[in-house]
Design a protein around this motif. Sequence first.
Motif, PDB file in Angstrom:
ATOM      1  N   TYR A  37       0.850  -1.182   0.000  1.00  0.00           N
ATOM      2  CA  TYR A  37       0.000   0.000   0.000  1.00  0.00           C
ATOM      3  C   TYR A  37       0.888   1.234   0.000  1.00  0.00           C
ATOM      4  O   TYR A  37       2.020   1.209   0.457  1.00  0.00           O
TER       5      TYR A  37
ATOM      6  N   PHE B  41       3.538   0.902   2.842  1.00  0.00           N
ATOM      7  CA  PHE B  41       3.309  -0.133   3.853  1.00  0.00           C
ATOM      8  C   PHE B  41       3.121  -1.479   3.180  1.00  0.00           C
ATOM      9  O   PHE B  41       2.373  -1.621   2.212  1.00  0.00           O
TER      10      PHE B  41
ATOM     11  N   PHE C 258       0.584  -5.312   9.456  1.00  0.00           N
ATOM     12  CA  PHE C 258       1.296  -4.302   8.685  1.00  0.00           C
ATOM     13  C   PHE C 258       2.732  -4.150   9.164  1.00  0.00           C
ATOM     14  O   PHE C 258       3.026  -4.310  10.354  1.00  0.00           O
ATOM     15  N   GLY C 259       3.610  -3.821   8.210  1.00  0.00           N
ATOM     16  CA  GLY C 259       4.964  -3.454   8.561  1.00  0.00           C
ATOM     17  C   GLY C 259       5.025  -2.032   9.097  1.00  0.00           C
ATOM     18  O   GLY C 259       4.001  -1.341   9.190  1.00  0.00           O
ATOM     19  N   GLU C 260       6.241  -1.598   9.409  1.00  0.00           N
ATOM     20  CA  GLU C 260       6.432  -0.294  10.047  1.00  0.00           C
ATOM     21  C   GLU C 260       6.417   0.867   9.059  1.00  0.00           C
ATOM     22  O   GLU C 260       6.374   2.018   9.471  1.00  0.00           O
TER      23      GLU C 260
END
Lengths: 111, 113
Positions: free
Chosen positions: B35, B90, B104-106
Amino acid sequence: ELKVEQNPLFLSMQEGKNYTIYCNYSTTSDRLYWYRQDPGKSLESLFVLLSNGAVKQEGRLMASLDTKARLSTLHITAAVHDLSATYFCAVVGGSQGNLIFGKGTKLSVKP
Amino acid sequence: NAGVTQTPKFRVLKTGQSMTLLCAQDMNHEYMYWYRQDPGMGLRLIHYSVGEGTTAKGEVPDGYNVSRLKKQNFLLGLESAAPSQTSVYFCASSFRDPRRTIYFGEGSWLTVV
């Protein structure tokens, strides 16, 4: 094409007050997610709502889903400053189950 | 517990340069997503993958390519960066299960000048 609308986009609340964030979506879906995002941070999963009439609660937040009305609500009870963040709803759509997000509601809780 | 890891976290590119963002997940998830997040726009899906070796376009795929050669990795490529690609990216992943939580990643902050 699935569209997800949140309102309000900005919300300024006083501590101790109640309020509701609304999430409308345009096509049939049976899965809806609520996320929280703090500034500069990633997204934290709050709720996954899987069926019509689903209601989930965690602390001062309660989420519900009405699949017939294509509407989910996130209700905030007795707001506190720590709830200040941006809240997103996201709906699963399409044959592959893509997650489509609303634009987010920026919540600010003031003393 | 690593979860979803994105690299790099910050990058500045010149217009026309290329780069690759790497997403790695250690949860054996089938589904992976990329995203982008822009102010006032929420998160928009660029590309996604439902399994190793498969990818598909999302809402805003133009200017990006992806590959999923290994189940745990999902790469996002910018072949010729443009200022309009300045954004926060993301990565996310989940199981195929309809009840799945999506992690989700950071985030990766990309600036194209």
